[in-house]
Design a protein around this motif. Sequence first.
Motif, mmCIF file in Angstrom:
data_model
loop_
_atom_site.group_PDB
_atom_site.id
_atom_site.type_symbol
_atom_site.label_atom_id
_atom_site.label_comp_id
_atom_site.label_asym_id
_atom_site.label_seq_id
_atom_site.Cartn_x
_atom_site.Cartn_y
_atom_site.Cartn_z
ATOM 1 N N TRP A 165 27.367 -18.292 -26.079
ATOM 2 C CA TRP A 165 28.107 -17.586 -25.067
ATOM 3 C C TRP A 165 27.148 -16.687 -24.586
ATOM 4 N N LYS A 166 26.393 -15.804 -25.397
ATOM 5 C CA LYS A 166 25.481 -14.933 -24.985
ATOM 6 C C LYS A 166 24.289 -15.458 -24.045
ATOM 7 N N GLN A 205 35.108 -15.461 -24.168
ATOM 8 C CA GLN A 205 34.771 -14.962 -22.817
ATOM 9 C C GLN A 205 35.030 -13.528 -22.773
ATOM 10 N N ARG A 237 26.388 -18.661 -21.568
ATOM 11 C CA ARG A 237 27.809 -18.649 -21.096
ATOM 12 C C ARG A 237 28.651 -20.092 -21.239
ATOM 13 N N THR A 288 28.663 -11.366 -17.234
ATOM 14 C CA THR A 288 29.333 -12.257 -16.604
ATOM 15 C C THR A 288 28.395 -13.647 -16.129
ATOM 16 N N SER A 289 27.035 -13.282 -16.648
ATOM 17 C CA SER A 289 26.053 -14.504 -16.157
ATOM 18 C C SER A 289 25.157 -14.496 -17.362
ATOM 19 N N PRO A 290 24.626 -15.710 -17.460
ATOM 20 C CA PRO A 290 23.546 -15.758 -18.574
ATOM 21 C C PRO A 290 22.437 -14.928 -18.495
#
Length: 237
Positions: free
Chosen positions: A154-155, A13, A158, A18-20
């Motif tokens: 994650w990218k 993180q 998320r 902060t968002s997909p």
Amino acid sequence: MTFDPFFFMKGIQGKFGTSPVGQSQQHVAYLRQIQREMRVEETLHIPLTELKVVVFDLETTGFYPDQGDQIISIGAIKVKGDEIKEEETFYSLIRAEKLLSKEIVQLTGISDQQLRSAPPLSEVLFQFFQFVQDYTLVAHHANHEKSFLQYASWKLYRAPFKHRLVDMSFLYRIAEPAEKIITLEECCEHNGIPIIGRHHALNDAKMTAELWCLYVNKLKQIGCESLKDLYERYAKV
């Protein structure tokens, strides 16, 4: 590549926003639900002869996803214990954002023209995780696959990458510690497995699956019957 028998995503993180990025909320919610329902620790105690795994391979444009290298194909096959599920396979090319180098084209046989009509990574990775569900993942020298799946998971979603990922080389280091086996070709040759279509993701996954099945039985003969046994044996080496 650095060897590590078990891989867990501890969370990266803060490395991105902060968002997909450009993903449907349904996809994100589905993948996060899979992660919540996974019981990774339980797989340590399942006999290898009963463990359900997905053996997979990635073809990429390089080694460093955080420096712009990309996944260009994924191939996978399901295995239960020492039985390969020949009919349960996954394969897809992936649209690339950059032109391929001549070296990658020659190595993989994949062309820029093929990738132009391929689906994007977000779509393929979602389909791949649908195929995998909560199975344990297996790859040959898996640090490479680990780094790309961590980065992409994650990218794009998320969602941390929480699947247990077992390095195939771990098995033959425990089963045959005197053998100096490094590459997939060397391991296949050592075990009499034909090398067919090397550097095609699905072909590499199938060859690795054959190795998995062989070494599950070799390990059973020396008293390693679960991933927990393997971990404990490795700790004593």
